[in-house]
Design an enzyme around this catalytic site. Structure first.
Site, PDB file in Angstrom:
ATOM      1  N   LYS A  42       0.828  -1.227   0.000  1.00 59.58           N
ATOM      2  CA  LYS A  42       0.000   0.000   0.000  1.00 59.58           C
ATOM      3  C   LYS A  42       0.853   1.264   0.000  1.00 59.58           C
ATOM      4  O   LYS A  42       0.759   2.119   0.886  1.00 59.58           O
ATOM      5  CB  LYS A  42      -0.971   0.016   1.174  1.00 59.58           C
ATOM      6  N   VAL A  43       1.661   1.374  -1.011  1.00 66.38           N
ATOM      7  CA  VAL A  43       2.564   2.520  -1.165  1.00 66.38           C
ATOM      8  C   VAL A  43       1.712   3.795  -1.225  1.00 66.38           C
ATOM      9  O   VAL A  43       0.759   3.874  -2.003  1.00 66.38           O
ATOM     10  CB  VAL A  43       3.396   2.345  -2.458  1.00 66.38           C
TER      11      VAL A  43
ATOM     12  N   VAL B 198     -12.946 -11.462  -0.005  1.00 67.39           N
ATOM     13  CA  VAL B 198     -13.631 -12.736  -0.277  1.00 67.39           C
ATOM     14  C   VAL B 198     -13.426 -13.676   0.919  1.00 67.39           C
ATOM     15  O   VAL B 198     -12.321 -13.804   1.434  1.00 67.39           O
ATOM     16  CB  VAL B 198     -13.099 -13.374  -1.580  1.00 67.39           C
ATOM     17  N   GLY B 199     -14.501 -14.305   1.360  1.00 67.60           N
ATOM     18  CA  GLY B 199     -14.411 -15.214   2.507  1.00 67.60           C
ATOM     19  C   GLY B 199     -14.777 -14.480   3.786  1.00 67.60           C
ATOM     20  O   GLY B 199     -15.943 -14.150   4.003  1.00 67.60           O
TER      21      GLY B 199
ATOM     22  N   GLY C 239     -17.361 -11.608   0.734  1.00 67.72           N
ATOM     23  CA  GLY C 239     -17.387 -11.760  -0.722  1.00 67.72           C
ATOM     24  C   GLY C 239     -17.314 -13.222  -1.138  1.00 67.72           C
ATOM     25  O   GLY C 239     -16.836 -14.071  -0.382  1.00 67.72           O
TER      26      GLY C 239
HETATM   27  O1  NUP Z   1      -9.458  -2.923   0.595  1.00 71.10           O
HETATM   28  C1  NUP Z   1      -8.729  -3.847   0.930  1.00 71.10           C
HETATM   29  N1  NUP Z   1      -9.168  -4.806   1.773  1.00 71.10           N
HETATM   30  C2  NUP Z   1      -8.390  -5.866   2.178  1.00 71.10           C
HETATM   31  O2  NUP Z   1      -8.869  -6.705   2.965  1.00 71.10           O
HETATM   32  C3  NUP Z   1      -7.422  -3.976   0.425  1.00 71.10           C
HETATM   33  C4  NUP Z   1      -6.625  -5.049   0.804  1.00 71.10           C
HETATM   34  N2  NUP Z   1      -5.416  -5.191   0.268  1.00 71.10           N
HETATM   35  N3  NUP Z   1      -7.103  -5.978   1.707  1.00 71.10           N
HETATM   36  C5  NUP Z   1      -6.216  -7.088   2.103  1.00 71.10           C
HETATM   37  O3  NUP Z   1      -6.785  -8.320   1.679  1.00 71.10           O
HETATM   38  C6  NUP Z   1      -5.987  -7.215   3.607  1.00 71.10           C
HETATM   39  O4  NUP Z   1      -4.904  -6.415   4.020  1.00 71.10           O
HETATM   40  C7  NUP Z   1      -5.701  -8.686   3.749  1.00 71.10           C
HETATM   41  O5  NUP Z   1      -4.347  -8.963   3.437  1.00 71.10           O
HETATM   42  C8  NUP Z   1      -6.572  -9.327   2.671  1.00 71.10           C
HETATM   43  C9  NUP Z   1      -7.915  -9.796   3.156  1.00 71.10           C
HETATM   44  O6  NUP Z   1      -7.766 -10.748   4.161  1.00 71.10           O
HETATM   45  P1  NUP Z   1      -9.006 -11.673   4.624  1.00 71.10           P
HETATM   46  O7  NUP Z   1     -10.128 -10.755   4.983  1.00 71.10           O
HETATM   47  O8  NUP Z   1      -9.324 -12.568   3.457  1.00 71.10           O
HETATM   48  O9  NUP Z   1      -8.449 -12.416   5.799  1.00 71.10           O
END
Ligand code: NUP
Length: 242
Positions: free
Chosen positions: A70-71, A179-180, A184
């Site tokens: 997340k730069v 997702v999960g 989602g």
């Molecule tokens: O908007 C975002 N939501 C999110 O959950 C952007 C993300 N990058 N993530 C990432 O997706 C979060 O940091 C984690 O690594 C993953 C979701 O994890 P989980 O909810 O499937 O456990």
């Protein structure tokens, strides 16, 4: 058509290696690596293990590694993070779209076609609707204009994935978190035009991560099914199939 940093999608699943240590994530990956296409690392894991964890995961499991760092800084700092990912064997890095065109252009240049730049658009948490959702479509247009490798989209809001796909066109990847554990469903992500579902807790926190990974691939939102032949010309909606 641009370069494919993640290869051709097979399972369309990105595993979020969000456990604290390399060893903890490796134990899950030993079980589920056949059911995923890409490994995603987050900032806490990179802090804990150092950036070499990217290459270690890539070499051990022979999967592309996506650095979800997340730069979100000014350009001369952003480009250092992009180079760190590229120099440690990453395949792509997540950059917040709100850093703006100058910073994104510098990130693309720093990536030097060695890694993909994926733009974070709309956070999946409820608060993500407050500030990030209203700007997400404009950011997606910028991602398309800059010909980025892809964008993020909220996997727990399929309508938003469809909106983003219509803005960026068919070629960029769309990685869909949420997702999960966040509600989602994988098949709904794909139906809406997403390329990958990002899945963390629904796999690594499951009693049986292999069964969980297989089930994720079958998961779909319940669609209302309209029954056409009811008496008096009425129709009714019932719960759909999995
Ligand atoms: O908007 C975002 N939501 C999110 O959950 C952007 C993300 N990058 N993530 C990432 O997706 C979060 O940091 C984690 O690594 C993953 C979701 O994890 P989980 O909810 O499937 O456990």
């Amino acid at each position: 058509m641009q370069k494919t940093f993640f290869g051709s999608p097979r399972t369309h699943i990105i595993f979020a290696a969000d456990l604290e240590t390399y060893d903890q994530n490796a134990r899950v990956l030993e079980q589920v690596h056949e059911h995923i296409d890409v490994i995603k690392v987050n900032t806490p894991l990179v802090f804990h293990e150092g950036p070499s964890v990217i290459r270690r995961l890539q070499e051990t499991f022979q999967k592309p590694v996506f650095a979800d760092l997340k730069v979100a800084d000014v350009p001369h700092t952003d480009v250092k993070i992009v180079r760190m990912v590229a120099d440690n064997g990453g395949a792509a890095v997540m950059v917040h779209g709100f850093v703006g065109p100058d910073a994104l252009i510098d990130c693309v240049e720093a990536a030097n076609d060695e890694i993909g730049i994926i733009m974070q658009l709309e956070l999946t948490n409820p608060g993500g609707k407050v500030f990030t959702a209203p700007i997400a479509n404009d950011l997606a247009k910028l991602a398309a204009d800059l010909n980025l490798y892809g964008t993020q989209a909220p996997g727990n809001r399929p309508d938003r994935i469809a909106d983003i796909r219509s803005i960026i066109g068919p070629d960029p990847v769309i990685v869909c978190c949420g997702v999960g554990a966040q509600g989602g469903k994988h098949q709904s992500v794909l139906d809406a035009g997403g390329t990958y579902s990002i899945v963390g807790r629904a796999i690594y926190a499951a009693d049986d991560p292999v069964a969980a990974a297989k089930n994720i691939r079958l998961s779909k939102e319940k669609q209302p099914v309209v029954m056409p032949a009811l008496a008096h010309g009425q129709s009714a909606a019932i719960g759909g199939q999995k």
